[in-house]
Scaffold this active site. Sequence first.
Site, PDB file in Angstrom:
ATOM      1  N   ASP A 191      51.429  46.896  33.093  1.00  0.00           N
ATOM      2  CA  ASP A 191      52.232  46.619  32.105  1.00  0.00           C
ATOM      3  C   ASP A 191      53.286  46.217  32.600  1.00  0.00           C
ATOM      4  O   ASP A 191      54.350  46.743  32.236  1.00  0.00           O
ATOM      5  CB  ASP A 191      51.895  47.476  30.914  1.00  0.00           C
ATOM      6  CG  ASP A 191      52.770  46.978  29.661  1.00  0.00           C
ATOM      7  OD1 ASP A 191      52.788  45.607  29.605  1.00  0.00           O
ATOM      8  OD2 ASP A 191      53.214  47.753  28.981  1.00  0.00           O
ATOM      9  N   LYS A 196      43.446  32.506  36.667  1.00  0.00           N
ATOM     10  CA  LYS A 196      43.287  34.031  36.365  1.00  0.00           C
ATOM     11  C   LYS A 196      41.868  34.462  36.785  1.00  0.00           C
ATOM     12  O   LYS A 196      40.850  34.264  35.844  1.00  0.00           O
ATOM     13  CB  LYS A 196      43.475  34.420  34.958  1.00  0.00           C
ATOM     14  CG  LYS A 196      43.269  35.835  34.614  1.00  0.00           C
ATOM     15  CD  LYS A 196      44.394  36.724  35.036  1.00  0.00           C
ATOM     16  CE  LYS A 196      44.281  38.228  34.692  1.00  0.00           C
ATOM     17  NZ  LYS A 196      45.360  39.049  35.061  1.00  0.00           N
ATOM     18  N   ASP A 215      45.323  35.496  29.264  1.00  0.00           N
ATOM     19  CA  ASP A 215      46.478  35.135  30.077  1.00  0.00           C
ATOM     20  C   ASP A 215      46.522  33.738  30.546  1.00  0.00           C
ATOM     21  O   ASP A 215      47.660  33.376  30.470  1.00  0.00           O
ATOM     22  CB  ASP A 215      46.136  36.133  31.730  1.00  0.00           C
ATOM     23  CG  ASP A 215      46.555  37.725  31.313  1.00  0.00           C
ATOM     24  OD1 ASP A 215      46.702  37.974  30.122  1.00  0.00           O
ATOM     25  OD2 ASP A 215      46.247  38.543  32.282  1.00  0.00           O
ATOM     26  N   GLY A 231      46.518  37.943  39.697  1.00  0.00           N
ATOM     27  CA  GLY A 231      45.375  39.195  40.031  1.00  0.00           C
ATOM     28  C   GLY A 231      45.189  39.939  38.607  1.00  0.00           C
ATOM     29  O   GLY A 231      46.068  39.955  37.591  1.00  0.00           O
TER      30      GLY A 231
END
Length: 221
Positions: free
Chosen positions: A16, A41, A53, A119
Site C-alpha cells: 500500500d 500487470k 490496477d 509487480g
Amino acid sequence: METKHGPFFISGVDTDCGKTYVTGCLAAYLRHRGVSVITQKPVQTGCETVADDLVEHRKAMGIGIQLEDKERRTCSYLFRKPASPHLAARLEGVTIDTNKIADDTKYLLQRYDVVLVEGAGGLMVPLNDECLNIEYVMNQKLPLILVTSSKLGGINHALLSIEACKNRNIDLQVLVYNRMPKDDPILADDALQVIRKYALAAYPNMKIVDFRSSDSFWGVF
C-alpha cells in the site's frame, strides 16, 4: 536520464505504498511526451474480470481499456482471491508460469517502445513456489523502479529493499519517494534524506524522485 526503450519493472516496499498510482502517473507522463507506452500487470488478485490496477492505469493515462487488455496480454493471470499470487493461483488450481509473463512482455514490446511492468505486492512476494518477484526481476535482467513511501516505517522498508536489490545485483535505476496523503512534512522530509543517503551509497547513479505529481518525473525520464 533519457527515456530508454524496453521494459521497466515497478515494485514497491509495501502493498500500500502507491505503486499503482505512481505507475499510472509515469505512463501518463511518458505518453504526454509522445512516448509509445503501455502498462502491464502480470498478476492481479482480488478481481473477477478486468485487472483493477490496469483500469487505474488507463484512467491516469486518459485512455480506455486497450486491445491488449482485452487480449489478456497485459494481465497474464487474474485470480479472484485477494491474496499473495502464489496462494491465489493455488486456490484456483493454477501455477504461475514466469515464462508466460516474460512472453507477454515481449509481445507488448513489439507494439510499444516502453512497457511498465507493475509487480504484485512487494519485492519478496512469491509468484510461485520457486520464484519471488525480486528473483523474476533478477532472472529477466529488468531495470527496476522502486516505489517507497513517507509512511511511518518507510525508512526501514526502503533500506531493506535496497539492500536486497544490491545483494542480487538488481539494476535499481529509479527510487520514487511517494509522499502519501496527509503525511507529516517533518517526518517525510527527514525520511527522504535518510533514504537518499543510503540509496546513493548503494547505487551512486540512481535517480531519486520526490513524487508529488506526474510532473515530478521531469528530468528523470
